[in-house]
Design an enzyme around this catalytic site. Structure first.
Site, mmCIF file in Angstrom:
data_model
loop_
_atom_site.group_PDB
_atom_site.id
_atom_site.type_symbol
_atom_site.label_atom_id
_atom_site.label_comp_id
_atom_site.label_asym_id
_atom_site.label_seq_id
_atom_site.Cartn_x
_atom_site.Cartn_y
_atom_site.Cartn_z
ATOM 1 N N GLU A 58 0.823 -1.230 0.000
ATOM 2 C CA GLU A 58 0.000 0.000 0.000
ATOM 3 C C GLU A 58 0.851 1.271 0.000
ATOM 4 O O GLU A 58 0.877 2.016 0.995
ATOM 5 C CB GLU A 58 -0.963 -0.004 1.182
ATOM 6 C CG GLU A 58 -1.936 -1.172 1.171
ATOM 7 C CD GLU A 58 -2.917 -1.152 2.340
ATOM 8 O OE1 GLU A 58 -2.767 -0.302 3.240
ATOM 9 O OE2 GLU A 58 -3.835 -1.989 2.348
ATOM 10 N N GLU B 6 -5.461 -8.701 0.825
ATOM 11 C CA GLU B 6 -6.144 -8.319 2.074
ATOM 12 C C GLU B 6 -7.615 -8.074 1.770
ATOM 13 O O GLU B 6 -7.953 -7.424 0.775
ATOM 14 C CB GLU B 6 -5.588 -7.007 2.664
ATOM 15 C CG GLU B 6 -4.262 -7.127 3.342
ATOM 16 C CD GLU B 6 -3.783 -5.804 3.964
ATOM 17 O OE1 GLU B 6 -4.624 -4.954 4.329
ATOM 18 O OE2 GLU B 6 -2.563 -5.634 4.044
HETATM 19 O O1 IFM Z 1 -4.458 -2.967 9.182
HETATM 20 C C1 IFM Z 1 -4.383 -2.469 7.891
HETATM 21 C C2 IFM Z 1 -3.201 -3.052 7.145
HETATM 22 O O2 IFM Z 1 -2.000 -2.834 7.793
HETATM 23 C C3 IFM Z 1 -3.093 -2.440 5.769
HETATM 24 N N1 IFM Z 1 -4.346 -2.547 5.065
HETATM 25 C C4 IFM Z 1 -5.549 -2.135 5.737
HETATM 26 C C5 IFM Z 1 -5.643 -2.807 7.102
HETATM 27 C C6 IFM Z 1 -6.924 -2.356 7.824
HETATM 28 O O3 IFM Z 1 -6.950 -0.974 7.987
#
Ligand code: IFM
Length: 456
Positions: free
Chosen positions: A166, A362
């Protein structure tokens, strides 16, 4: 519909180092920017830090046992740069490497494939002091050297590598702080141009990192980048709304300046024009470095924005969430399950990369979990969220898009950055005073999906 997935579909869970490891001062680790940021007053809710977090550093074996109980065969975790090269550059700390050797051995002994992210936001504080971290081009070179060091040492155990997680979050949310409370570490910069320069440096780090991984790996390996694009979802699936969503995807949030250069080798033209004088300085050769061949691409998908066709220029408009639109336990976490399908389709059609293997690296949600008197956590709201997003992933697979797997965020409740321990994303409940993990209903539901290889 049975929502069956192909036999080789990867079912996984994801975590990151700073959010679970703790042991901040053990094994030769030195501070990362998140240690310094979270221990600064008023930066995180309740002043929470990741100093202990889930104490995973000491409890990794029992955490792997939970993965076995879940039935998951793939685990995405991240490696803390400040454990491996505590000063950011220079000497390698073998004690830090040993922790990841032990973790990977334990995973492999239990039939779980490790997927290692090399950077999930926790860069060494020494580099912040030396040159302001991502503000400097030097960071890309130091990152590549760190990749060489860890891949050379762990490449006998790990063959699935992800460079950065990210980019937008650790650059734009860290540095672009003019007038808003800072949500992540980063020295304050006031010009948009300087913010874009930080993400440009991160893209360079990804490119140099890919080259370093391939050169250092003792075995053929898979290299990926993980991004969280702003997903545009057509309000209806009329041809006009679909074109509107596809057009809007180019300039939505930071897409034109991050996922576009990474996957096409160019900043999106319309986007670059909109930046005007705030565009980053791009040196000759940079775009070739950034645009590396990839074996996979990771999408972190949580929410999306609805778009519809409009008679007015530019031909589309965003549709605001109505007052009663459902939202999970974060201000930004609107329930938009179709965002998984559309993210995948946009990579194929808007970015013109239909062949690129994709992973949902994710997906998950924070919910207001409560422990009943019987000690259960009946998070039917999380199941509702996950089921719909997984159905959307299934749609993409059924239509022939190259989605290969899904990593649920997260294995267990953990340190949710500026929100500290106030927000719970896990399918294992964590009692942070005892470090006792308790499976939530969503844990059992996800185990059933894995067992049946379908969206249950
Ligand atoms: O916890 C975070 C993660 O570190 C990166 N992506 C989003 C998740 C939830 O906010």
């Amino acid at each position: 519909m049975s929502y069956q997935l192909p036999p080789d579909f990867l079912w996984g869970v994801a975590t990151s180092a700073y959010q679970i490891e703790g042991a901040a001062e053990e094994g030769g680790r030195k501070p990362s920017v998140w240690d310094v940021f979270s221990s600064t007053p008023k930066r995180t809710i309740n002043g929470d830090t990741g100093t202990v977090a889930n104490d995973h550093y000491h409890r990794y074996e029992s955490d792997v046992k939970w993965m076995v109980e879940l039935g998951v065969k793939h685990y995405r975790f991240s490696i803390a740069w400040s454990r491996i090269i505590p000063d950011g550059r220079g000497k390698v700390n073998e004690t830090g490497v040993d922790f990841y050797r032990r973790l990977c051995d334990c995973l492999l002994e239990n039939g779980i494939t490790p997927h290692a992210t090399l950077f999930h936001w926790d860069s060494p504080q020494a580099l912040e002091k030396r040159y302001g971290s991502w503000r400097s081009r030097e960071m890309a070179k130091d990152f590549a050297d760190y990749c060489t060091a860890i891949v050379g040492r762990l490449g006998d155990r790990v063959t699935n590598w992800m460079t950065l997680n990210e980019i937008a979050c650790f650059t734009h949310l860290g540095y672009d702080v003019a007038g808003v409370p800072q949500m992540a570490p980063g020295s304050r910069v006031w010009r948009k141009k300087d913010v874009w320069q930080t993400s440009h440096h991160a893209l360079l780090a990804h490119g140099l990192g890919c080259q370093a991984i391939r050169a250092a790996s003792p075995r053929p390996c898979s290299v990926a980048l993980v991004d969280n694009p702003g997903v545009t979802v057509p309000l209806t699936e009329s041809p006009a709304d679909i074109i509107a969503a596809q057009t809007a995807f180019r300039t939505n949030w930071v897409n034109g300046g991050i996922i576009f250069p990474a996957l096409t080798g160019q900043y999106d033209e319309v986007f670059l024009q909109s930046l005007g004088r705030e565009a980053p300085v791009i040196r000759s050769g940079d775009m070739e470095t950034i645009h590396q061949p990839l074996d996979a691409f990771g999408l972190n998908i949580y929410t999306g924005s609805h778009v519809r066709a409009s008679q007015k220029v530019p031909g589309y408009e965003y549709v605001a969430y109505p007052k009663s639109y459902p939202r999970m336990h974060m201000p930004w976490l609107w329930l938009v399950p179709e965002s998984i399908y559309w993210a995948i389709r946009h990579v194929a059609e808007v970015l013109n990369r239909p062949e690129l293997p994709l992973l949902i690296t994710e997906n998950g949600c924070a919910a207001q979990d409560e422990v009943t008197q019987q000690g259960e956590i009946l998070d039917s709201d999380r199941i509702l969220y996950l089921r719909q997003y997984l159905q959307s992933a299934h749609r993409a697979v059924a239509e022939g898009y190259p989605l290969q797997g899904y990593f649920l965020w997260s294995l267990m409740d953990n340190f949710e950055w500026a929100w500290g321990y106030d927000r719970r994303f896990g399918i294992l409940y964590n009692d942070f005073s005892t470090q006792q993990r308790t499976p939530k209903a969503s844990f059992y539901w996800y185990a059933e999906c894995i067992r049946q290889n379908r969206v249950a």
